[in-house]
Design a protein around this motif. Structure first.
Motif, short mmCIF file in Angstrom:
data_model
loop_
_atom_site.label_atom_id
_atom_site.label_comp_id
_atom_site.label_asym_id
_atom_site.label_seq_id
_atom_site.Cartn_x
_atom_site.Cartn_y
_atom_site.Cartn_z
N THR A 69 9.35 0.98 -6.33
CA THR A 69 9.73 -0.05 -5.75
C THR A 69 9.28 -1.75 -6.11
OG1 THR A 69 8.09 1.28 -3.86
CG2 THR A 69 8.77 -0.86 -2.71
N SER A 117 0.96 2.38 -3.28
CA SER A 117 0.39 1.60 -1.96
C SER A 117 1.51 1.41 -1.78
CB SER A 117 0.66 0.00 -3.17
OG SER A 117 -0.33 0.55 -4.33
N TYR A 118 2.48 1.60 -0.97
CA TYR A 118 3.53 1.52 0.14
C TYR A 118 3.95 2.33 0.97
CZ TYR A 118 4.13 -2.15 -3.48
OH TYR A 118 3.96 -3.44 -4.23
N GLU A 119 2.58 3.20 1.34
CA GLU A 119 2.65 4.04 1.84
C GLU A 119 1.15 4.28 2.65
OE1 GLU A 119 5.13 7.44 2.45
OE2 GLU A 119 5.99 6.29 0.89
N GLU A 152 5.87 -6.32 -3.73
CA GLU A 152 4.68 -6.81 -2.69
C GLU A 152 5.54 -7.90 -1.85
OE1 GLU A 152 1.60 -6.32 -2.55
OE2 GLU A 152 1.61 -4.70 -3.91
N ILE A 155 7.54 -6.47 1.15
CA ILE A 155 6.63 -5.83 1.88
C ILE A 155 6.16 -6.56 2.56
CG2 ILE A 155 7.09 -2.95 0.85
CD1 ILE A 155 3.81 -3.85 0.14
#
Length: 477
Positions: A69, A117-119, A152, A155
């Motif tokens: 990501t 970390s992004y789920e 980071e 998001i």
């Protein structure tokens, strides 16, 4: 004579994954410019279904698909080179490929990278349980926590969380996923009883209750038990915190390096930590990433290497490396030693600057094909013997084979190397039956009772008997 015979029968069978990414440039950068390279077709489904059929014909254990990501924007403080050389940009979601590839294969496994970390744990767990159903138990998850500040910012956050804090969050993420996968539905909850109009027995489905530091969840998991319940768990953490995490949770661990003695040290440490975690050290399979250039003879393989190198981009490899360590390596002269500086990026890679004097020229030489993985060159016989030597000297279990010129490099490996490994009795001649986990470990479709996920299983009588019996068997062994 008897002892020699017994010893030879115990030679380890090599596990083999193709290592790829849903993008043009993955590890070996710049080779997209080679006239025979087809990686620019990565956005076409036939590119992936053809690859899956090729790998299954070659008896590969799995296709491991990396992902990130964010973008590589550290080198020269921007993304111009990243865009020009397609350094994992553009890159697409790897999980979208699985169903199509599974539909044209029967045995090939799929290890998919997802950054937790992004789920949200629930949506992720539901997606992977669904994929485990559709692949009939051939899905694995490579657990990553991220290392790019650019992710980071995408998001809406200001910067990367502290390295160890990311692992604390990962621990809770895994715990909650185990509750979904292992604890919400009993094994025999699905009845499909048309006469009595009972598809699912309500008494055998349980609510999840979780109130943690990072996540809260309450309710019933929407997906019935899949063949493996929990996907096969992959991980590559090499920092002290990462190793503690991987030896607690992972079933397949990726390590890096090209010196056998250092690889063996890593292997021994992982096995020792697994025992300290209360696990069987053989319940972790250890893989090393490699790049192979092979042909009919050693001379032809060397010629192929030189041909490939003329299209590769060592500087693109340096740009990739910059983001891995979180340091703009363009600021240093070619012959200047790169100083160690603590960052929040990949700790094990960054520590190399602490341990050794390394210059940009050293890195460019290492990135001859645009990638930093160990490069093995030679005829099928030469490559097979080198792989076997690495397995026997280090205790690793297998390899993640990167592509160079796609799909040519995989065809070459299958044509020249696989038969040589098979002749030496070090690679299978047919697939074993069962799920991906069963194929790799031969102890069933589900995680063992020694894995932390077992603490979250539904405790119906059948499960209790299974867990008790499995524990007794382990103790007896």
């Amino acid at each position: 004579m008897t002892n020699t015979s017994q010893k030879s029968t115990k030679k380890k069978q090599i596990l083999l994954n193709a290592f790829d990414m849903n993008s043009v440039g993955h590890i070996n950068h710049g080779l997209w410019t080679h006239p025979r390279d087809q990686s620019h077709r990565f956005n076409e489904l036939s590119y992936w279904t053809d690859l899956a059929k090729t790998l299954e014909a070659g008896l590969f254990d799995g296709l491991f698909i990396a992902d990130i990501t964010g973008v590589y924007d550290v080198y020269q403080n921007g993304i111009d080179l990243t865009l020009k050389e397609s350094i994992q940009l553009p890159s697409h979601d790897p999980s979208t490929l699985v169903s199509a590839m599974a539909s044209v294969t029967q045995n090939l496994g799929f290890g998919i990278t997802v950054n937790l970390s992004y789920e949200t744990p629930y949506q992720f767990a539901r997606r992977f349980a669904s994929l485990d159903h559709l692949t009939q138990g051939r899905i694995g998850w490579n657990i990553v926590t991220g290392y790019l500040d650019s992710a980071e910012r995408l998001i809406g956050q200001k910067g990367l969380k502290d390295h160890d804090l990311r692992y604390e969050q990962a621990e809770e993420f895994l715990e909650l996923c185990y509750k979904y996968w292992e604890g919400s539905w009993e094994n025999d909850a699905i009845r499909k009883d048309k006469v009595n109009r009972i598809f699912t027995d309500p008494n055998k489905v349980h609510q999840i209750q979780h109130q943690g530091r990072f996540y809260q969840s309450e309710g019933v998991f929407q997906v019935s038990p899949s063949p493996q319940r929990t996907p096969v768990l992959f991980q590559a953490g090499a920092s002290p915190r990462g190793l503690a995490f991987s030896t607690r949770h992972a079933e397949c661990v990726f390590i890096g390096g090209d010196q056998p003695e250092k690889l063996k040290q890593q292997v021994d440490k992982i096995r020792e930590l697994a025992v300290q975690q209360g696990r069987n050290p053989e319940d972790i399979k250890i893989f090393v990433g490699i790049t192979v250039i092979t042909a009919e003879t050693d001379v032809l393989a060397q010629q192929k290497l030189e041909e490939y190198a003329s299209y590769a981009s060592p500087e693109a490899g340096l740009a990739h490396f910059s983001s891995s360590v979180g340091i703009d390596l363009a600021q240093y002269a070619d012959d200047e030693a790169i100083p160690y500086r603590q960052t929040n990026s990949i700790a094990s890679v960054n520590n190399k600057f602490k341990e050794n004097k390394i210059t940009p020229n050293d890195l460019k030489a290492q990135h001859k094909l645009g990638g930093r993985y160990p490069l093995i060159i030679g005829s099928g016989q030469t490559v097979a013997e080198k792989l076997i030597q690495l397995i026997d000297e280090t205790g690793i279990d297998g390899f993640n084979l990167t592509r160079t010129v796609a799909p040519e490099s995989h065809h070459d490996f299958i044509q020249y190397v696989i038969p040589e490994l098979q002749q030496r009795g070090r690679f299978k001649t047919e697939y074993a039956q069962g799920s991906l986990r069963q194929k790799i470990f031969q102890h069933g479709d589900h995680l063992t009772a020694l894995h932390p996920a077992s603490h979250f299983r539904c405790q119906n009588s059948k499960d209790k008997q299974h867990i008790v019996k499995e524990t007794v068997d382990k103790q007896s062994a």
